[in-house]
Design an enzyme around this catalytic site. Sequence first.
Site, PDB file in Angstrom:
ATOM      1  N   CYS A  18       0.821  -1.211   0.000  1.00  0.00           N
ATOM      2  CA  CYS A  18       0.000   0.000   0.000  1.00  0.00           C
ATOM      3  C   CYS A  18       0.858   1.265   0.000  1.00  0.00           C
ATOM      4  CB  CYS A  18      -0.870   0.041   1.248  1.00  0.00           C
ATOM      5  SG  CYS A  18      -1.947  -1.380   1.396  1.00  0.00           S
ATOM      6  N   ARG A  70       5.535  -0.027  -6.182  1.00  0.00           N
ATOM      7  CA  ARG A  70       5.501  -0.854  -4.969  1.00  0.00           C
ATOM      8  C   ARG A  70       4.515  -2.016  -5.097  1.00  0.00           C
ATOM      9  NH1 ARG A  70       6.796   2.224  -0.154  1.00  0.00           N
ATOM     10  NH2 ARG A  70       5.133   1.134   0.915  1.00  0.00           N
ATOM     11  N   ASN A  75      -1.958   2.346   5.750  1.00  0.00           N
ATOM     12  CA  ASN A  75      -0.990   1.274   5.426  1.00  0.00           C
ATOM     13  C   ASN A  75      -0.749   0.491   6.703  1.00  0.00           C
ATOM     14  OD1 ASN A  75      -0.681   2.404   2.958  1.00  0.00           O
ATOM     15  ND2 ASN A  75       1.506   2.841   3.151  1.00  0.00           N
ATOM     16  N   GLY A  76      -0.575  -0.822   6.570  1.00  0.00           N
ATOM     17  CA  GLY A  76      -0.284  -1.624   7.763  1.00  0.00           C
ATOM     18  C   GLY A  76      -1.393  -2.628   8.008  1.00  0.00           C
ATOM     19  N   GLU A 108      10.138 -15.378  -9.821  1.00  0.00           N
ATOM     20  CA  GLU A 108       9.304 -14.202  -9.527  1.00  0.00           C
ATOM     21  C   GLU A 108       8.990 -13.380 -10.768  1.00  0.00           C
ATOM     22  OE1 GLU A 108      10.939 -11.300  -6.778  1.00  0.00           O
ATOM     23  OE2 GLU A 108      12.937 -11.612  -7.553  1.00  0.00           O
ATOM     24  N   LYS A 131      14.934 -15.225  -8.796  1.00  0.00           N
ATOM     25  CA  LYS A 131      14.756 -14.249  -9.882  1.00  0.00           C
ATOM     26  C   LYS A 131      13.909 -14.844 -10.991  1.00  0.00           C
ATOM     27  CE  LYS A 131      15.622 -11.485  -8.482  1.00  0.00           C
ATOM     28  NZ  LYS A 131      15.934 -10.630  -7.382  1.00  0.00           N
ATOM     29  N   TRP A 175      -2.865  -2.685  -1.566  1.00  0.00           N
ATOM     30  CA  TRP A 175      -2.369  -4.035  -1.849  1.00  0.00           C
ATOM     31  C   TRP A 175      -3.102  -4.919  -0.842  1.00  0.00           C
ATOM     32  CZ3 TRP A 175       0.659  -7.848   0.625  1.00  0.00           C
ATOM     33  CH2 TRP A 175       1.273  -8.768  -0.232  1.00  0.00           C
ATOM     34  N   GLU A 229      19.434 -17.226  -5.336  1.00  0.00           N
ATOM     35  CA  GLU A 229      19.043 -15.958  -5.952  1.00  0.00           C
ATOM     36  C   GLU A 229      18.608 -16.168  -7.408  1.00  0.00           C
ATOM     37  OE1 GLU A 229      18.145 -13.274  -4.959  1.00  0.00           O
ATOM     38  OE2 GLU A 229      18.366 -11.827  -6.586  1.00  0.00           O
ATOM     39  N   HIS A 269      18.022 -37.318  -2.713  1.00  0.00           N
ATOM     40  CA  HIS A 269      17.249 -37.753  -1.540  1.00  0.00           C
ATOM     41  C   HIS A 269      15.763 -37.452  -1.710  1.00  0.00           C
ATOM     42  CE1 HIS A 269      20.871 -38.857   0.611  1.00  0.00           C
ATOM     43  NE2 HIS A 269      21.409 -37.807   0.019  1.00  0.00           N
ATOM     44  N   LYS A 286       7.192  -3.963  -3.709  1.00  0.00           N
ATOM     45  CA  LYS A 286       8.613  -3.612  -3.623  1.00  0.00           C
ATOM     46  C   LYS A 286       9.066  -3.538  -2.181  1.00  0.00           C
ATOM     47  CE  LYS A 286      12.609  -2.319  -5.168  1.00  0.00           C
ATOM     48  NZ  LYS A 286      13.458  -3.422  -5.651  1.00  0.00           N
TER      49      LYS A 286
HETATM   50  C1  F6R Z   1      13.268 -10.275  -4.666  1.00  0.00           C
HETATM   51  C2  F6R Z   1      13.152  -9.138  -3.767  1.00  0.00           C
HETATM   52  C3  F6R Z   1      12.754  -9.403  -2.366  1.00  0.00           C
HETATM   53  C4  F6R Z   1      13.497  -8.460  -1.396  1.00  0.00           C
HETATM   54  C5  F6R Z   1      12.945  -8.647   0.030  1.00  0.00           C
HETATM   55  C6  F6R Z   1      13.666  -7.779   1.032  1.00  0.00           C
HETATM   56  O1  F6R Z   1      13.684  -9.876  -5.939  1.00  0.00           O
HETATM   57  O2  F6R Z   1      13.351  -8.003  -4.163  1.00  0.00           O
HETATM   58  O3  F6R Z   1      12.940 -10.731  -2.009  1.00  0.00           O
HETATM   59  O4  F6R Z   1      14.863  -8.745  -1.435  1.00  0.00           O
HETATM   60  O5  F6R Z   1      11.576  -8.325   0.029  1.00  0.00           O
HETATM   61  O6  F6R Z   1      13.511  -6.427   0.755  1.00  0.00           O
HETATM   62  P1  F6R Z   1      14.461  -5.358   1.413  1.00  0.00           P
HETATM   63  O7  F6R Z   1      15.847  -5.591   0.882  1.00  0.00           O
HETATM   64  O8  F6R Z   1      13.917  -4.023   0.982  1.00  0.00           O
HETATM   65  O9  F6R Z   1      14.412  -5.556   2.897  1.00  0.00           O
END
Ligand code: F6R
Length: 595
Positions: free
Chosen positions: A2, A27, A98-99, A478, A475, A74, A471, A494, A590
């Site tokens: 949000c 976001r 928000n929250g 997602e 990537k 959101w 990672e 296993h 985000k």
């Molecule tokens: C994946 C991604 C998320 C962030 C995670 C932590 O591509 O961006 O997994 O790494 O939400 O976010 P921050 O670094 O802002 O605490």
Amino acid sequence: MCGIVGYNGKNSAIDVLLSGLKNLEYRGYDSAGIALIDKDINIIKSVGKIKNLEDKLDIDSLKKYNIGIAHTRWATHGEVNEENAHPHRVGKITLVHNGIIENADILRKELEEKDYKFNSNTDTEVIAALLDYNLEDDFLNTINKTLEQLKGSYALGIINENEKDKLYAVKKDSPLVIGLREDEVYFASDICAINMYTNEFIFLQEKDIAVITNDDDEVDVEVYNGNMREERYIDVIETDELTKSKNGYSHYMLKEINEQPIVLEKTLNKYLDDLDLIPDISDYEVIHIVACGSAMYAGMVAKYLFEEKAKKQVIVEVASEYRYRSINYDRKTLVILISQSGETADTIAAMRYAKEHGATTLAVVNVKTSTIAREADYKLFIEAGEEIAVATTKAYLLQVALLSLIALKLAHDKNLIEDINKYIEEFRLIPKLVKEVIDKEEVYKEIAQEIYERENSFFIGRKIDYAYCLEGSLKLKEVSYIHSEAYQAGELKHGTISLINQGMPVFGILTEKDIYEKTLSNVKEVASRGAKTIIITTNELKTDNDLEVVVPATSIFTQGLLVVPTLQLIAYYTALLRDCDIDKPKNLAKSVTVE
Ligand code: F6R
């Protein structure tokens, strides 16, 4: 997640609110709304993109309003529809939130018994009803009384129809910043929504209530905590106008991947020129690394470096688990928090938990004005600039780079490294090598072409290569929505190997000389069961696999900085072929400011 924007000034509110909402789009959100007030109150909401909201607005007729609040939602409580979108109005109160309010259900029942009727399933409408129920002439008292009844996290923008010249902004465990300019006051959950108007900001503290008044003479803001008037520091922050443009790239993700050599140089040079910017942590007996998502995976890379090169055992844990565990801090403990945004709710809670229990905290963080940056004992900044694509690329890489330098410095402080200058020189070469790796786009496109029609994939590797797998796998899944799992190569047998079938993409990451042959055997095992194998390796360990990405071999301190960009680009080009919403993958946000 949000987003909130508010405006109270001598000019028209609507343009500020709409442009703020657009800057918050990155976001992630599913609906949006706006409330404007002068003699009357006008609330307009819509589901989907901000464009849908704009289509509903008669902008010219709305220009007369000087005061308003706006929101991107959101969904957390209730499905995505207009009733659940913010702002919510109950009686005299209209607000955005928000929250998450944890006791919303109990409060809702109590309010229903007092004849309040609810139009939405949201916890936000409950706050509006509670404020309306508690309403008295002194609205500050009303807010304070209401806050005492709320459990959970909130940033709120509030309109009280008894005070049509005012806006109220309140925060607890969810960020809110006030922007100041002559004749205008703004507020937002993210500075990027308002930083084009001003460089003067007040970052509200826990349970602060900002009262923004627009009278005949001026627009004024006063901050209270409880009933006490507080003087809050005004931060002057210059922002980089250029970050917002895509600079000719089709997506922010691609732009940000391509920025990596520049931001790496900026971050690395800062610390390489003065390694003493990194504190001596050799006295800490225990190190915990705590973060979420990719930031946690950057921590996994660091774990292997700390253990292998600095002989320091490290526990890495996701923040959402760490914050609720019963942790023994009886030895001198350093807790390293990693966060791009510095606002991730679980990472903030883990930091506070560690501090309350006497541990020292060190944050590796990008956003300098964030909660984590402000509250951690030590803070080391990466210089990523603003990251707009939801999937992190440049911030992750800089986290790995800075953590690698921390490991190098620790190994040096413990006299475990003979010639630190050799490594420093290698780090200085890395931005150029990363650029060379990124420029080989044909190979990433070819791999994307081979895998984009599949629905499942694996990444396998051992030790630090496994950390890169985590990672790479995240990537890919997602942004392209291809299901993917990262596995320690030796663990596949296993159980999981039963999932391997004809044509399934399996990425093998092989950069560790001592263990390389073992992983290669595991790659061959899945190939002989029909998998389409893709190897990511170094020029020293090249294989004869059909699909192979080769990066220059460097020391373990810097190898990941060359490997992970290849995985980012494979994910990007695969998502492109699958026509995905690359910069804003579905359901993602985000900055994850709720648990
Ligand atoms: C994946 C991604 C998320 C962030 C995670 C932590 O591509 O961006 O997994 O790494 O939400 O976010 P921050 O670094 O802002 O605490």
